[in-house]
Design a protein around this motif. Structure first.
Motif, short mmCIF file in Angstrom:
data_model
loop_
_atom_site.label_atom_id
_atom_site.label_comp_id
_atom_site.label_asym_id
_atom_site.label_seq_id
_atom_site.Cartn_x
_atom_site.Cartn_y
_atom_site.Cartn_z
N ASP A 194 0.84 -1.20 0.00
CA ASP A 194 0.00 0.00 0.00
C ASP A 194 0.87 1.25 0.00
OD1 ASP A 194 -1.84 2.17 1.00
OD2 ASP A 194 -3.24 0.50 1.04
N GLN A 240 -2.17 2.24 -8.63
CA GLN A 240 -2.78 0.98 -8.24
C GLN A 240 -1.98 -0.21 -8.77
OE1 GLN A 240 -5.23 0.49 -6.15
NE2 GLN A 240 -5.13 -1.73 -6.39
N ARG A 241 -1.42 -0.09 -9.95
CA ARG A 241 -0.70 -1.24 -10.52
C ARG A 241 0.61 -1.50 -9.80
NH1 ARG A 241 2.15 -0.05 -16.36
NH2 ARG A 241 3.30 1.84 -15.81
N GLN A 295 1.02 -0.98 -6.57
CA GLN A 295 0.56 -1.66 -5.36
C GLN A 295 0.23 -3.12 -5.65
OE1 GLN A 295 -2.59 0.38 -3.30
NE2 GLN A 295 -3.08 -1.36 -1.99
N GLN A 296 -0.39 -3.37 -6.78
CA GLN A 296 -0.80 -4.74 -7.10
C GLN A 296 0.39 -5.63 -7.44
OE1 GLN A 296 -3.78 -4.00 -10.15
NE2 GLN A 296 -5.44 -4.31 -8.68
N GLY A 356 2.02 -6.39 -4.23
CA GLY A 356 1.17 -7.31 -3.48
C GLY A 356 1.23 -8.72 -4.05
N LEU A 357 1.29 -8.83 -5.37
CA LEU A 357 1.39 -10.14 -6.00
C LEU A 357 2.72 -10.82 -5.64
CD1 LEU A 357 0.04 -12.13 -7.95
CD2 LEU A 357 1.24 -10.98 -9.82
N SER A 414 -2.24 -8.68 2.02
CA SER A 414 -2.01 -8.24 0.64
C SER A 414 -3.14 -8.67 -0.28
CB SER A 414 -0.68 -8.79 0.12
OG SER A 414 0.36 -7.88 0.38
N ASP A 430 -4.41 -5.25 -1.15
CA ASP A 430 -3.62 -4.78 -2.28
C ASP A 430 -4.05 -5.35 -3.63
OD1 ASP A 430 -1.98 -3.40 -0.44
OD2 ASP A 430 -0.87 -5.24 -0.05
N ILE A 431 -4.65 -6.53 -3.61
CA ILE A 431 -5.04 -7.18 -4.87
C ILE A 431 -6.55 -7.08 -5.11
CG2 ILE A 431 -5.04 -9.32 -6.18
CD1 ILE A 431 -2.27 -8.16 -5.72
N LYS A 453 -10.17 -5.59 -4.53
CA LYS A 453 -10.84 -4.37 -4.10
C LYS A 453 -12.26 -4.71 -3.65
CE LYS A 453 -7.66 -1.50 -4.30
NZ LYS A 453 -7.21 -0.89 -3.06
#
Length: 585
Positions: free
Chosen positions: A105, A114-115, A117-118, A121-122, A349, A353-354, A356
């Motif tokens: 985050d 957002q990408r 963060q994702q 997170g991935l 995560s 993070d992934i 929503k």
């Protein structure tokens, strides 16, 4: 039920009960994700150390030193642990300042993306999910070895032991049980190694005996066992490999989510810095004891198979039953503490993070996060049943993924004005891919990489190169620049002279440690080793032109400067006079 099983069962029950009780006080997302951001130094130290000490070090790494690499693992000046300290100074305190709920985050906020963060997170889900699999299997191996339970039955019990209270109490329960588990395995390890060393006639006598061990020649030397049948043809090959691994792990300790995220829970930035120093010292001392124990077990039995069970064998055969049971309970506690940390981070995560979600209340958000965490746990359980355990090398591979994918981006997110959102995204992706791809090809026998082309190094270089190239081709947005500028404004409440004086104790201890360690290593390791190997000079003095002697001095070269730098940062950043600099930023 024997004393080994009983001791482990009692300790597991205590941790589960405590975690469940703590879970009742979790009412808000901040409590669940970051323990309310009010943890003191002891709890942060406890969770930092406990989350990195798992079955991998007591079984995998102790087995590695038992099989031939005790010397370098004791003599090298714990380069990896410097990551705790520079990580706290260069990343952890700024991460805490962001007040993000997760590290991914933070990246999303920092790059307004957002990408980003994702993708971070991935990375957490893939890497820590794999690490969770490793420590779960380690706990199951320990249980199945000590009891009449099968591996699958032990796996289910271990999984339930950490999943139930982690899912219910979140970080609030994890941080408390981590600290209790930390205290248990520290206490158990100290008494265990003390008994073994005393029984073998003292440290000096034991090291001298190891230097003459015929079954594993070189186990006590600075390079360990090398040559045919090993992964290192020469001493230089081993040195290159171990330095790359140490540097990679220093970045892991500095920025990886299961370490850096603990700073989000700290009461203030002073706690971040103090805990970083004390955690580094605690990890170093524990590693010395565990790695040393792994090597010393050879003097009682040099042919234990598999080597990962060396500590279990020693607990059953080299110490009184109660002490052995206490050590095994400590190993189980270490495994469960790491497992609870990894599960919580993967769950956080996945849910933050992934995915929503649209819950409008904290109660519903908590429920959603717990459901996601349970689903992740079930996936890990099924994977643990399918994949064969390989504790040491899986740990080495998975852990260094964060050095490659996160190292450059994390540090540059705080210290570079030029890193852009696109550079951060593709830098993380490149570091991940160029670590996993060569590591996978090497694992399955398609390629053979020399020691100087470790996947962690390849991934790290590619990540840094990607960041630098894309940063030159793209622009930093105003939102990114403003966010970074605000990160460098020290909160006024942190400018406290009394807190500064308390914090300065940590680097003072670090400097003292750097001064003392060369004398300890020279007296208790180099002299006995050279006595046994016949390398002492004719007058009985140390031959300083050997790898063992030179490495014994390197502790001072690493930790004295690091202590001085830490003290300087504390004074310049948090003394009341620093308020003037912050208003002028």
């Amino acid at each position: 039920m024997d004393i080994f099983t009983l001791t482990i069962a009692i300790s597991i029950a205590i941790f589960v009960i405590i975690g469940s009780v703590v879970g009742r006080s979790v009412k808000h997302l901040d409590d669940y994700f970051v323990a309310g951001r009010r943890a003191p130094t002891l709890l942060i130290v406890g969770t930092l150390v406990a989350s990195v000490f798992s079955s991998t070090i007591f079984l995998g790494e102790a087995g590695f030193t038992y099989s031939g690499q005790m010397g370098p693992y004791l003599l090298l000046p714990a380069v990896a642990c410097t990551g705790y300290i520079y990580g706290g100074l260069l990343f952890g305190r700024y991460l805490r300042r962001s007040r993000a709920p997760t590290v991914a985050d933070f990246f999303g906020q920092r790059f307004n993306s957002q990408r980003v963060q994702q993708v971070s997170g991935l990375t957490i889900i893939v890497a820590l999910g794999g690490y969770l699999l490793v420590v779960t299997q380690g706990a199951a191996l320990l249980l199945s070895d000590l009891t009449a339970l099968s591996f699958n039955q032990s796996l289910l019990i271990a999984w339930l032991s950490y999943t139930l209270f982690t899912m219910y109490s979140g970080s609030q329960g994890v941080i408390l049980t981590d600290t209790l588990m930390f205290l248990l395995f520290v206490f158990a390890t100290v008494f265990f190694i003390g008994f073994i060393v005393n029984d073998l006639g003292g440290i000096a006598t034991a090291v001298e005996s190891l230097s003459q061990l015929q079954s594993k020649p070189g186990i006590a030397s600075w390079h360990g066992v090398i040559g045919p049948g090993t992964d290192w043809p020469t001493a230089m090959d081993f040195l290159i490999w171990v330095l790359i691994i140490d540097i990679a792990w220093s970045l892991v300790y500095a920025v990886s989510p299961w370490q850096a995220s603990r700073h989000l829970m700290a009461k203030n930035e002073h706690v971040v810095i103090r805990a970083s120093v004390y955690a580094a010292l605690a990890v170093i001392l524990l590693q010395i004891m565990i790695y040393g124990a792994g090597g010393l077990i050879n003097l009682a039995n040099p042919s234990i198979e598999p080597v990962e069970s060396a500590m279990i064998w020693a607990a059953k055969n080299m110490v009184p039953e109660f002490l052995g049971a206490l050590l095994l309970a400590g190993i189980m506690a270490a495994a469960l503490s790491s497992a609870s940390t990894f599960l919580s981070l993967v769950g956080f995560s996945a849910s933050n993070d992934i995915i929503k979600h649209s819950e409008t209340s904290e109660a519903l958000s908590l429920r959603f996060t717990r459901i996601v965490m349970l689903a992740i746990g079930i996936i890990v359980l099924l994977a643990s049943l399918y994949f064969p355990p390989n504790i040491f090398w899986l740990m080495m591979f998975i852990g260094t993924l964060f050095a490659s994918s996160w190292g450059p981006v994390a540090l540059m997110s705080v210290w570079s004005k030029n890193i852009s959102e696109s550079a951060a995204f593709w830098g993380m992706a490149a570091g991940f891919v160029f670590n996993v791809l060569p590591a996978g090809l090497q694992t399955f026998g398609f390629i053979t990489l020399p020691s100087y082309l470790d996947p962690a190094l390849i991934g790290g270089v590619m990540s840094l190169a990607t960041v630098m190239i894309i940063s030159k081709l793209t622009k930093v947005s105003r939102a990114e620049a403003v966010y970074r500028m605000r990160l460098h404004r020290t909160p006024v409440q942190e400018l406290d002279l009394k807190a500064v004086k308390t914090s300065l104790l940590a680097p003072a201890i670090l400097i003292l440690y750097g001064c003392v360690m060369p004398f300890i290593m020279s007296k208790f390791y180099v002299v006995p080793y050279q006595t046994g190997s016949g390398e002492l000079l004719a007058d009985g003095s140390i031959n300083w032109f050997t790898g063992e002697a030179l490495l014994s001095l390197s502790w001072a070269a690493v930790y004295i400067p690091l202590g001085l730098i830490t003290a300087k940062v504390i004074r310049s950043s948090y003394s009341p006079s620093a308020k003037i600099k912050n208003t002028q930023y």
